[in-house]
Scaffold this motif. Structure first.
Motif, PDB file in Angstrom:
ATOM      1  N   ARG A  67       5.122  -3.907  -4.640  1.00 16.57           N
ATOM      2  CA  ARG A  67       7.032  -4.682  -4.574  1.00 16.57           C
ATOM      3  C   ARG A  67       6.483  -6.118  -4.514  1.00 16.57           C
ATOM      4  O   ARG A  67       7.875  -6.880  -5.012  1.00 16.57           O
ATOM      5  CB  ARG A  67       7.338  -4.061  -3.485  1.00 16.57           C
ATOM      6  CG  ARG A  67       8.594  -4.440  -2.743  1.00 16.57           C
ATOM      7  CD  ARG A  67       9.691  -3.696  -1.788  1.00 16.57           C
ATOM      8  NE  ARG A  67       8.535  -4.250  -0.513  1.00 16.57           N
ATOM      9  CZ  ARG A  67       9.695  -4.327   0.723  1.00 16.57           C
ATOM     10  NH1 ARG A  67      10.331  -3.570   0.470  1.00 16.57           N
ATOM     11  NH2 ARG A  67       9.025  -4.518   1.584  1.00 16.57           N
ATOM     12  N   LEU A  68       5.596  -7.151  -3.935  1.00 15.72           N
ATOM     13  CA  LEU A  68       5.605  -8.482  -3.531  1.00 15.72           C
ATOM     14  C   LEU A  68       5.890  -8.418  -4.922  1.00 15.72           C
ATOM     15  O   LEU A  68       6.539 -10.012  -5.180  1.00 15.72           O
ATOM     16  CB  LEU A  68       4.327  -8.786  -2.851  1.00 15.72           C
ATOM     17  CG  LEU A  68       4.099  -9.967  -3.780  1.00 15.72           C
ATOM     18  CD1 LEU A  68       4.920 -10.737  -2.677  1.00 15.72           C
ATOM     19  CD2 LEU A  68       2.620 -10.591  -2.095  1.00 15.72           C
ATOM     20  N   ILE A  69       4.669  -8.473  -5.572  1.00 22.53           N
ATOM     21  CA  ILE A  69       4.346  -8.950  -7.272  1.00 22.53           C
ATOM     22  C   ILE A  69       5.696  -8.553  -8.178  1.00 22.53           C
ATOM     23  O   ILE A  69       6.121  -9.528  -8.658  1.00 22.53           O
ATOM     24  CB  ILE A  69       3.107  -8.073  -7.802  1.00 22.53           C
ATOM     25  CG1 ILE A  69       2.338  -8.595  -7.086  1.00 22.53           C
ATOM     26  CG2 ILE A  69       2.991  -9.027  -9.184  1.00 22.53           C
ATOM     27  CD1 ILE A  69       0.784  -8.362  -7.496  1.00 22.53           C
ATOM     28  N   GLY A  70       5.881  -7.724  -8.235  1.00 18.50           N
ATOM     29  CA  GLY A  70       7.627  -7.269  -8.824  1.00 18.50           C
ATOM     30  C   GLY A  70       8.739  -8.302  -8.744  1.00 18.50           C
ATOM     31  O   GLY A  70       9.189  -8.837  -9.467  1.00 18.50           O
ATOM     32  N   SER A  71       8.742  -8.417  -6.768  1.00 17.78           N
ATOM     33  CA  SER A  71       9.159  -9.414  -6.795  1.00 17.78           C
ATOM     34  C   SER A  71       9.487 -10.841  -7.390  1.00 17.78           C
ATOM     35  O   SER A  71      10.634 -11.464  -7.570  1.00 17.78           O
ATOM     36  CB  SER A  71       9.723  -8.961  -5.274  1.00 17.78           C
ATOM     37  OG  SER A  71      10.071  -7.926  -4.591  1.00 17.78           O
ATOM     38  N   VAL A  72       8.521 -11.015  -6.817  1.00 19.74           N
ATOM     39  CA  VAL A  72       8.373 -12.447  -7.438  1.00 19.74           C
ATOM     40  C   VAL A  72       7.996 -13.123  -8.672  1.00 19.74           C
ATOM     41  O   VAL A  72       8.467 -13.699  -9.599  1.00 19.74           O
ATOM     42  CB  VAL A  72       6.803 -12.599  -6.639  1.00 19.74           C
ATOM     43  CG1 VAL A  72       5.884 -14.161  -7.488  1.00 19.74           C
ATOM     44  CG2 VAL A  72       6.159 -13.019  -5.113  1.00 19.74           C
ATOM     45  N   SER A 146      14.513  -5.808  -3.372  1.00 20.31           N
ATOM     46  CA  SER A 146      13.959  -5.217  -3.055  1.00 20.31           C
ATOM     47  C   SER A 146      14.616  -3.735  -3.953  1.00 20.31           C
ATOM     48  O   SER A 146      13.752  -2.877  -5.227  1.00 20.31           O
ATOM     49  CB  SER A 146      13.836  -4.638  -1.865  1.00 20.31           C
ATOM     50  OG  SER A 146      13.865  -2.861  -1.358  1.00 20.31           O
ATOM     51  N   PRO A 147      16.338  -3.109  -4.020  1.00 22.45           N
ATOM     52  CA  PRO A 147      16.506  -2.574  -4.950  1.00 22.45           C
ATOM     53  C   PRO A 147      16.337  -2.319  -6.604  1.00 22.45           C
ATOM     54  O   PRO A 147      15.481  -1.660  -7.115  1.00 22.45           O
ATOM     55  CB  PRO A 147      18.736  -3.076  -5.108  1.00 22.45           C
ATOM     56  CG  PRO A 147      18.280  -3.382  -3.479  1.00 22.45           C
ATOM     57  CD  PRO A 147      17.425  -3.896  -3.375  1.00 22.45           C
ATOM     58  N   MET A 148      16.362  -3.583  -6.717  1.00 23.94           N
ATOM     59  CA  MET A 148      16.134  -4.009  -8.241  1.00 23.94           C
ATOM     60  C   MET A 148      14.394  -3.814  -8.722  1.00 23.94           C
ATOM     61  O   MET A 148      14.398  -3.283  -9.596  1.00 23.94           O
ATOM     62  CB  MET A 148      16.531  -5.429  -9.033  1.00 23.94           C
ATOM     63  CG  MET A 148      16.649  -5.665 -10.556  1.00 23.94           C
ATOM     64  SD  MET A 148      16.673  -7.033 -10.760  1.00 23.94           S
ATOM     65  CE  MET A 148      18.496  -7.255 -10.113  1.00 23.94           C
ATOM     66  N   VAL A 149      13.588  -3.924  -7.951  1.00 23.86           N
ATOM     67  CA  VAL A 149      12.347  -3.849  -8.307  1.00 23.86           C
ATOM     68  C   VAL A 149      12.132  -2.244  -8.173  1.00 23.86           C
ATOM     69  O   VAL A 149      10.935  -1.813  -9.287  1.00 23.86           O
ATOM     70  CB  VAL A 149      11.464  -4.701  -7.294  1.00 23.86           C
ATOM     71  CG1 VAL A 149      10.127  -4.565  -7.019  1.00 23.86           C
ATOM     72  CG2 VAL A 149      11.852  -6.233  -7.278  1.00 23.86           C
TER      73      VAL A 149
END
Length: 435
Positions: A67-72, A146-149
């Motif tokens: 989730r961290l890498i996806g958001s960044v 978070s929702p989009m990720v």
């Protein structure tokens, strides 16, 4: 100057300012990703224990790396694409159609230098400090995206599932133990870690994967006391022995009925004869069973770390090893387990032939057949396999699929093995040379 020119000039500088801001945000996302993924969790934990809230937030964020890498990455791509679009519009408006190529070249250089290489380099050099510093804004970013990720992650996992790639949401790229082992091996190759330090750390890590059977002293080498012997013979045997604890058997070596400690034996005999001026003939009434302690048996499949904890809990250093049928296989001591961590512990009573094997002028090593493969690997930094056999002799027999004769030579695993001596069906000495 007309109004349209003034508006154009104002739009130009506003667009330039927006591009600069977007590059700064892109640099922030790039550096944050590198810092949070490169930071050592152990160092962050140490800082968090000292009260660093930034380190605590960084630890919490990195618990879900996906989730961290996806958001960044989502935030980074958004600002990069927006900056490239603004630059293309700006150069096209100023230079016409030829501005597209120039915008591509300029933005590539700006993003590469200022939004990728520069922040990532800084983040690698100061990983833990940078991770703690960016933890608050990144936590907000992760919450917002978070929702989009989550939607993107579902799509990605669905695609990976279609092509047969297994996904473990709770899995880690590397286990902690493997990460430590890899770091120690890398440090050894770079010269920043000594081989002895690597062996100690890896030896401690391997205790859970190794069993008592692998390091025990085989029953054929156990020195025992026969309860039917005369007291003076028993005393002489204990004084001549290099060991302080000796198993005691009755009728046959398999029938272990106790263990005698040399100090208890000498103390009991000294008391029996009445001190230095006593009557030595009183030793005839001595019964060794009176000073023996009950034997402690352990299964041969016990893990070494479990056995070490048992030794410490029971306050004993000596155990007899049995197989699944209860037959005696060998013995193990606390010192044997510690030697798997710190290396061979040699004292003044150990025979000289237990020292590290040294090469001859032609590069050959004369090795005892009962020497464990692990000890041989550690002493010479070799990598002989120890999955199928524990000792060097066992490895040769396994590979040869026979009991070799004296003088036979074998080559496997890039080593040359020559059988030097043999007693019965047991190989007692070999010459080994790397090919």
């Amino acid at each position: 100057m007309d109004t349209s020119s003034t508006v154009l000039d104002s739009a130009f500088w506003i667009t330039c300012g927006a591009i600069v801001v977007l590059l700064v945000v892109s640099a922030f996302f790039s550096g944050s990703e590198t810092a949070l993924t490169a930071a050592s969790r152990s160092k962050l934990r140490n800082q968090a224990d000292k009260g660093s809230r930034g380190a605590q937030r960084a630890l919490k964020i990195t618990e879900d790396n996906e989730r961290l890498i996806g958001s960044v990455l989502l935030g980074n791509n958004l600002v990069n694409i927006l900056a490239a679009s603004l630059a293309t519009a700006l150069f096209t408006r100023t230079l016409g159609e030829s501005g597209v190529a120039l915008a591509t070249l300029v933005m590539t250089l700006l993003v590469l230098v200022f939004a990728e290489v520069l922040p990532k380099t800084y983040a690698i050099i100061n990983a833990e400090a940078a991770a703690a510093a960016v933890s608050r804004p990144i936590s907000v970013t992760v919450t917002v995206f978070s929702p989009m990720v989550s939607a993107v992650r579902a799509v990605v996992r669905g695609l990976l599932h279609l092509i047969g790639v297994p996904i473990d949401p709770d899995g880690q790229m590397l286990a902690v133990r493997e990460e430590i082992a890899g770091a120690m091996q890398l440090g050894l190759s770079e010269g920043t870690v000594e081989r002895e330090d690597r062996d100690r750390i890896l030896g401690a890590l391997d205790l859970g994967d190794r069993t008592v059977e692998e390091i025990m002293l085989h029953r054929s080498k156990i020195e025992m006391i026969d309860v039917s012997d005369e007291p003076d013979d028993i005393l002489k045997q204990c004084l001549d022995s290099a060991h302080t604890r000796l198993p005691m058997f009755k009728d046959e070596p398999e029938n272990i009925i106790g263990v005698v400690h040399a100090k208890d034996l000498l103390r009991a005999m000294y008391k029996l004869i009445g001190g230095p001026d006593g009557d030595a003939s009183a030793l005839g009434r001595f019964k060794i069973t009176d000073v023996a302690i009950p034997p402690y048996f352990v299964p041969e499949t016990t893990a070494l770390d479990d056995q070490m904890r048992q030794f410490l809990r029971m306050r004993t250093h000596f155990a007899l090893v049995v197989d699944e049928y209860g037959s005696l296989q060998g013995l193990i001591t606390l010192e044997d387990i510690l030697e798997e961590i710190v290396g061979e512990i040699v004292d003044e009573f150990d025979p000289d032939d237990e020292a590290r094997p040294m090469p001859s002028e032609d590069g050959q090593f004369l090795v005892d057949g009962a020497m464990t493969i692990r000890d041989l690997n550690r002493s010479n930094d070799w990598s002989l396999p120890d999955e199928e056999a524990n000792t060097v002799a066992g490895l040769v027999i396994h590979e040869a699929q026979m009991i070799p004769e004296v003088g036979q030579v074998f080559s496997f695993h890039n080593f040359r093995f020559e059988v030097v001596t043999r007693e019965g069906n047991r190989i007692t000495a070999l010459r080994i040379r790397a090919l």
